[in-house]
Design a protein around this motif. Structure first.
Motif, short mmCIF file in Angstrom:
data_model
loop_
_atom_site.label_atom_id
_atom_site.label_comp_id
_atom_site.label_asym_id
_atom_site.label_seq_id
_atom_site.Cartn_x
_atom_site.Cartn_y
_atom_site.Cartn_z
N ALA A 179 -18.58 -7.31 4.31
CA ALA A 179 -18.71 -5.89 4.77
C ALA A 179 -19.90 -5.29 4.66
O ALA A 179 -20.59 -4.58 5.57
N ARG A 180 -20.30 -5.19 2.91
CA ARG A 180 -21.30 -4.76 2.78
C ARG A 180 -22.73 -5.20 3.39
O ARG A 180 -23.63 -4.72 3.78
N ALA B 223 -23.11 -4.19 6.93
CA ALA B 223 -23.39 -2.81 7.04
C ALA B 223 -25.03 -2.57 6.76
O ALA B 223 -25.37 -2.13 7.37
N GLN C 124 -27.61 -1.05 9.17
CA GLN C 124 -28.37 -0.04 8.79
C GLN C 124 -29.99 -0.25 8.88
O GLN C 124 -30.62 0.64 9.16
N MET D 210 -21.57 0.37 0.84
CA MET D 210 -20.46 0.86 1.09
C MET D 210 -19.53 0.60 -0.19
O MET D 210 -19.65 -0.11 -0.85
N GLN E 244 -12.69 -1.93 6.58
CA GLN E 244 -14.07 -1.92 6.06
C GLN E 244 -14.92 -2.96 6.81
O GLN E 244 -16.08 -2.68 7.32
N ALA F 66 -17.78 -2.22 9.69
CA ALA F 66 -19.10 -2.83 9.61
C ALA F 66 -19.67 -3.70 10.62
O ALA F 66 -20.46 -3.77 11.17
N ASP G 38 -19.92 -1.98 13.90
CA ASP G 38 -21.29 -1.24 13.80
C ASP G 38 -22.36 -1.97 14.24
O ASP G 38 -23.21 -1.84 15.11
#
Length: 110
Positions: A38-39, A42, A46, A58, A69, A73, A76
């Motif tokens: 997820a990180r 993300a 970004q 995150m 989460q 992510a 997005d």
């Protein structure tokens, strides 16, 4: 416009597996693997959205939140890629994200 269905479907499948996993399995590493993914997704989102801004990390919201989460992510990133102009860089980003989800799904102990 890119078709991001493959990414969202892969993210949804992995999130469903995380939601169905028992707490003990989540605590033994499945949640950590999901959060790391997820990180990563993300940060990818970004960097595409604001390449000059430092990416934010995150937070760890706990083992029971990691599936949500991951979905946030992944969706997005999928939306950014779906609305991006067609081009090889965005296609490569999509392919790399799908590969990361599949890799995590194959190696996470669920």
């Amino acid at each position: 416009m890119l078709d991001t269905t493959e990414l969202t479907a892969a993210v949804d499948r992995l999130a469903d597996r995380l939601r169905a996993a028992p707490q003990s399995r989540l605590q033994r590493g499945a949640a950590a693997a999901g959060l790391a993914l997820a990180r990563e997704l993300a940060v990818r989102a970004q960097r595409l959205e604001a390449p000059d801004a430092p990416p934010r990390t995150m937070p760890d919201a706990g083992v029971f939140a990691v599936a949500d989460q991951l979905v946030v992510a992944g969706n997005d990133l999928a939306e950014i890629l779906r609305t991006a102009p067609a081009g090889p860089a965005f296609r490569r980003e999509l392919d790399e994200a799908v590969a990361a989800v599949r890799r995590t799904a194959a190696t996470a102990t669920l």
